[in-house]
Write a protein that holds these residues in place. Structure first.
Motif, PDB file in Angstrom:
ATOM      1  N   LYS A  45       0.792  -1.220   0.000  1.00  0.00           N
ATOM      2  CA  LYS A  45       0.000   0.000   0.000  1.00  0.00           C
ATOM      3  C   LYS A  45       0.834   1.285   0.000  1.00  0.00           C
ATOM      4  O   LYS A  45       0.265   2.379   0.072  1.00  0.00           O
ATOM      5  N   THR A  46       2.140   1.189  -0.054  1.00  0.00           N
ATOM      6  CA  THR A  46       2.979   2.384  -0.045  1.00  0.00           C
ATOM      7  C   THR A  46       3.851   2.420  -1.297  1.00  0.00           C
ATOM      8  O   THR A  46       4.013   1.423  -1.993  1.00  0.00           O
ATOM      9  N   TRP A  47       4.443   3.584  -1.550  1.00  0.00           N
ATOM     10  CA  TRP A  47       5.321   3.743  -2.712  1.00  0.00           C
ATOM     11  C   TRP A  47       6.693   3.152  -2.403  1.00  0.00           C
ATOM     12  O   TRP A  47       7.295   3.458  -1.377  1.00  0.00           O
ATOM     13  N   LEU A  48       7.176   2.293  -3.304  1.00  0.00           N
ATOM     14  CA  LEU A  48       8.429   1.563  -3.122  1.00  0.00           C
ATOM     15  C   LEU A  48       9.422   1.978  -4.203  1.00  0.00           C
ATOM     16  O   LEU A  48       9.108   1.940  -5.390  1.00  0.00           O
ATOM     17  N   GLN A  49      10.629   2.326  -3.789  1.00  0.00           N
ATOM     18  CA  GLN A  49      11.643   2.822  -4.717  1.00  0.00           C
ATOM     19  C   GLN A  49      12.356   1.651  -5.399  1.00  0.00           C
ATOM     20  O   GLN A  49      12.864   0.738  -4.749  1.00  0.00           O
ATOM     21  N   MET A  50      12.415   1.704  -6.736  1.00  0.00           N
ATOM     22  CA  MET A  50      12.952   0.602  -7.527  1.00  0.00           C
ATOM     23  C   MET A  50      14.343   0.860  -8.094  1.00  0.00           C
ATOM     24  O   MET A  50      15.025  -0.070  -8.513  1.00  0.00           O
ATOM     25  N   ARG A 154       1.114   0.555 -10.742  1.00  0.00           N
ATOM     26  CA  ARG A 154       1.293   2.011 -10.711  1.00  0.00           C
ATOM     27  C   ARG A 154       2.773   2.351 -10.645  1.00  0.00           C
ATOM     28  O   ARG A 154       3.524   1.787  -9.844  1.00  0.00           O
ATOM     29  N   CYS A 155       3.175   3.279 -11.477  1.00  0.00           N
ATOM     30  CA  CYS A 155       4.589   3.641 -11.577  1.00  0.00           C
ATOM     31  C   CYS A 155       4.706   5.148 -11.778  1.00  0.00           C
ATOM     32  O   CYS A 155       4.081   5.698 -12.685  1.00  0.00           O
ATOM     33  N   GLU A 156       5.486   5.810 -10.923  1.00  0.00           N
ATOM     34  CA  GLU A 156       5.716   7.241 -11.046  1.00  0.00           C
ATOM     35  C   GLU A 156       7.179   7.538 -10.764  1.00  0.00           C
ATOM     36  O   GLU A 156       7.876   6.733 -10.125  1.00  0.00           O
ATOM     37  N   VAL A 157       7.640   8.681 -11.248  1.00  0.00           N
ATOM     38  CA  VAL A 157       9.057   9.056 -11.124  1.00  0.00           C
ATOM     39  C   VAL A 157       9.168  10.372 -10.369  1.00  0.00           C
ATOM     40  O   VAL A 157       8.438  11.330 -10.658  1.00  0.00           O
ATOM     41  N   TRP A 158      10.074  10.407  -9.394  1.00  0.00           N
ATOM     42  CA  TRP A 158      10.375  11.628  -8.643  1.00  0.00           C
ATOM     43  C   TRP A 158      11.874  11.883  -8.705  1.00  0.00           C
ATOM     44  O   TRP A 158      12.669  11.039  -8.294  1.00  0.00           O
ATOM     45  N   GLU A 159      12.264  13.014  -9.261  1.00  0.00           N
ATOM     46  CA  GLU A 159      13.668  13.411  -9.338  1.00  0.00           C
ATOM     47  C   GLU A 159      14.567  12.298  -9.901  1.00  0.00           C
ATOM     48  O   GLU A 159      15.701  12.124  -9.466  1.00  0.00           O
ATOM     49  N   ASP A 167      -1.163  -0.477  -4.773  1.00  0.00           N
ATOM     50  CA  ASP A 167      -2.489  -0.050  -4.361  1.00  0.00           C
ATOM     51  C   ASP A 167      -3.015   0.973  -5.362  1.00  0.00           C
ATOM     52  O   ASP A 167      -2.499   2.088  -5.452  1.00  0.00           O
ATOM     53  N   ASP A 168      -4.040   0.613  -6.104  1.00  0.00           N
ATOM     54  CA  ASP A 168      -4.588   1.516  -7.120  1.00  0.00           C
ATOM     55  C   ASP A 168      -5.250   2.754  -6.507  1.00  0.00           C
ATOM     56  O   ASP A 168      -5.463   3.749  -7.194  1.00  0.00           O
ATOM     57  N   ASP A 169      -5.575   2.690  -5.230  1.00  0.00           N
ATOM     58  CA  ASP A 169      -6.265   3.806  -4.578  1.00  0.00           C
ATOM     59  C   ASP A 169      -5.320   4.701  -3.787  1.00  0.00           C
ATOM     60  O   ASP A 169      -5.772   5.647  -3.126  1.00  0.00           O
ATOM     61  N   ALA A 170      -4.020   4.431  -3.822  1.00  0.00           N
ATOM     62  CA  ALA A 170      -3.066   5.219  -3.043  1.00  0.00           C
ATOM     63  C   ALA A 170      -2.944   6.635  -3.600  1.00  0.00           C
ATOM     64  O   ALA A 170      -3.211   6.893  -4.773  1.00  0.00           O
ATOM     65  N   VAL A 171      -2.509   7.556  -2.744  1.00  0.00           N
ATOM     66  CA  VAL A 171      -2.281   8.934  -3.195  1.00  0.00           C
ATOM     67  C   VAL A 171      -1.117   8.947  -4.175  1.00  0.00           C
ATOM     68  O   VAL A 171      -0.358   7.973  -4.296  1.00  0.00           O
ATOM     69  N   SER A 172      -0.942  10.056  -4.875  1.00  0.00           N
ATOM     70  CA  SER A 172       0.155  10.176  -5.832  1.00  0.00           C
ATOM     71  C   SER A 172       1.500  10.124  -5.113  1.00  0.00           C
ATOM     72  O   SER A 172       1.594  10.381  -3.896  1.00  0.00           O
TER      73      SER A 172
END
Length: 449
Positions: A45-50, A154-159, A167-172
Motif C-alpha cells: 500500500k505504499t510507494w516503493l523505490q525501484m 502504478r509507476c511514477e518518477v520523482w527526481e 495499491d490503485d487507490d493510493a495517493v500520488s
C-alpha cells in the motif's frame, strides 16, 4: 515545522508527544503474524523505490524486480517505452508463465528489447503492455487481444527515482513524499551517474536495520576501530550527537556533523585516506557541478544551516533511505523483508563520473570503506535478532537521540492497525449484509404464508 534543540536544554522527543517516552516493545520484530500483516498493510500500500531512470535510459530498456516483500513470487518488469516509464506484473496473460527472465526465473535481469515474448507459447506484448501476437490465434474462442494486456502496476518518477505502488487507490507519489520530497527537489541527482552497489541477505527484521541508521548513539562504540586511536578515544569519551532531527508525517530525517572535506586534522584519518583524499565520508574534492555548495542546496538539506554540517539522512517510509554528504555525493538504502527475521539490504552509491584515475580510486575507496561499516552494523543486528527472539525481554528503553526509532515502529503499527480495522469493518459489513438478506427472506416467507 522543524524543531531545534539548544545544547543541554529540552529534548527532541518532546516535540512529538504522540510517540511517548516509555520503553518500546520489539515484539513487532519477531512475531510472524505481525510480519504477514506488515506485508499486506505496508508493502502492498505504499510507494516503493525501484532504482534510478539511468537503469533504463532509452526506449526498450527494461529491468525486472523480484519483490517477496510484497507477496510470494511477486515479480515486475519496468520498461522505458520511449515516452514514459511503465511497470507491469511480470507474467504472461495466457497461462501465467513468468514473462521476462533469462536462465533462472528467480533472478532479476535487465536488457533492451522491442517487445516482450513469452518463452512458453510466444505471446508477444509491446512496450506499452498491449498484446500484439497470439500463436495460432484462430484456435482460441472469441479471443480479443485488447482484453489481455499485461497487468499494470502504478509507476511514477520523482527526481529520477522510479517508484511503484500496488495499491490503485493510493495517493500520488508527489503527495506521499510530502514536504521532504518538495524540499529535496533540485538536488543534482542527474549529475551523479557513477554507480556502485551492494546487496546482502541479513538475518534480522527489516526495521532493525533502519533503527541502526537513524541514530548515531552507536557510532563511537561500534565503529571505533575505523577511526585513528586519538579520535576514537575522544568520541568514546564525549559521545556523538546529531545536529537536527525532524519528522513529517510518515517520514523522518536526521542531520549530522562530520564528513568535512578535507578533515581539519589529517591525523584523524588513515594513511590510505590521506593519499587518496577519500574515506567513509566520500571523496574530499568536491565535483565541479552546480547545486552542492552550502548556499545552493535545496531547503530540506541541512535545515539548521549548521556550518559543521556533514550529512543528512532522509527515511522515506517504509524502506527507502536517501543520504546526502557534504562533499557532493549521495547514497541510498533499501530494506526488503523476506520474512519476520530476514531481509535483503541494498545499498547504492552515486558520484559524479571521475575525470582521472585519482578521482576513480577515491570513489572506490569510499565505496569499500562504506561496505566495511555496513558489515559491522549488519553483524550486530543479527545478534540483536537472536536475543529478541528469546522473548526474555521485549521492552527496551530508548534515549532522546533514538526518537526516529520510536517513530518508525509507531508508524508501522499505525499502518497495521488501520489495515486490521479495515478488515474488521469489511467483515462486519458482510455479516450485516448476510443478516439483512436472511431477515428479508424470512419476511417474504411470512408475507407469502
Amino acid at each position: 515545522m522543524a524543531f531545534f534543540k539548544k545544547p543541554d536544554v529540552g529534548s527532541w522527543t518532546e516535540n512529538w508527544p504522540e510517540l511517548g517516552t516509555a520503553p518500546v516493545n520489539y515484539e513487532d520484530s519477531i512475531d510472524p503474524e505481525q510480519w504477514k500483516l506488515e506485508q499486506q498493510a505496508i508493502f502492498r500500500k505504499t510507494w516503493l523505490q525501484m532504482g534510478r531512470i539511468e537503469l533504463i535510459p532509452k526506449k526498450g530498456s527494461y529491468i525486472t524486480r523480484e519483490l517477496p516483500s510484497v507477496g510470494p513470487g511477486t515479480s515486475i518488469v519496468i520498461v522505458n517505452d520511449g515516452e514514459q516509464i511503465r511497470a507491469f506484473y511480470n507474467l504472461c496473460r495466457h497461462r501465467g508463465n513468468k514473462l521476462v527472465w533469462n536462465d533462472y526465473p528467480g533472478e532479476e535481469t535487465s536488457g533492451t528489447c522491442r517487445q516482450f515474448v513469452c518463452k512458453y507459447h510466444a505471446w508477444r506484448y509491446d512496450l506499452k503492455g498491449d498484446l500484439k501476437f497470439v500463436q495460432q490465434e484462430q484456435e482460441f474462442f472469441d479471443l480479443d487481444k485488447q482484453d489481455y494486456p499485461l497487468k499494470p502496476v502504478r509507476c511514477e518518477v520523482w527526481e529520477g527515482f522510479i517508484f511503484v505502488n500496488f495499491d490503485d487507490d493510493a495517493v500520488s507519489l508527489e503527495e506521499y513524499l510530502g514536504e521532504f520530497g518538495q524540499g529535496l527537489k533540485g538536488y543534482p541527482f542527474h549529475e551523479m551517474t557513477e554507480h556502485y552497489s551492494y546487496r546482502a541477505e541479513i538475518k534480522s527484521n527489516w526495521k532493525l536495520f533502519i533503527d541502526a541508521f537513524v541514530e548515531f548513539y552507536h557510532a563511537p562504540i561500534l565503529h571505533m576501530k575505523q577511526a585513528e586511536k586519538e579520535e576514537a578515544e575522544k568520541l568514546a569519551k564525549f559521545g556523538f550527537e546529531a545536529l537536527h532531527y525532524d519528522i513529517k508525517g510518515d517520514h523522518s530525517m536526521i542531520s549530522s556533523w562530520g564528513g568535512m572535506s578535507p578533515p581539519k586534522d589529517l591525523n584523524m584519518v588513515k594513511p590510505i585516506e590521506r593519499i587518496l583524499h577519500s574515506g567513509l565520508f566520500g571523496p574530499w574534492d568536491r565535483p565541479d557541478i552546480k547545486g552542492i555548495l552550502p548556499d545552493e542546496l535545496p531547503p530540506a538539506i541541512n535545515p539548521g544551516r549548521h556550518k559543521t554540517w556533514g550529512q543528512d539522512s532522509f527515511e522515506f517510509f517504509p524502506n527507502f533511505t536517501l543520504l546526502f554528504w557534504v562533499p557532493g555525493w549521495y547514497l541510498t538504502y533499501n530494506y526488503w523483508p523476506t520474512g519476520v527475521d530476514t531481509h535483503i539490504f541494498e545499498a547504492d552509491l552515486y558520484f559524479v563520473p571521475p575525470k582521472n584515475l585519482r578521482e576513480r580510486l577515491s570513489q572506490e575507496l569510499a565505496a569499500v570503506t562504506f561496505k566495511e561499516y555496513a558489515f559491522q552494523d549488519a553483524n550486530t543486528l543479527e545478534a540483536t535478532q537472536t536475543q529478541i527472539g528469546t522473548r526474555a525481554v521485549l521492552d527496551f528503553p530508548l534515549c532522546d537521540q533514538e526518537v526516529l526509532l520510536r517513530h518508525l515502529h509507531h508508524t508501522a503499527h499505525k499502518y497495521v492497525d488501520r489495515y486490521k480495522a479495515e478488515l474488521e469493518a469489511k467483515s462486519n459489513g458482510s455479516s450485516n449484509g448476510a443478516t439483512t438478506s436472511s431477515t428479508t427472506a424470512t419476511q417474504k416467507d411470512e408475507v407469502n404464508a
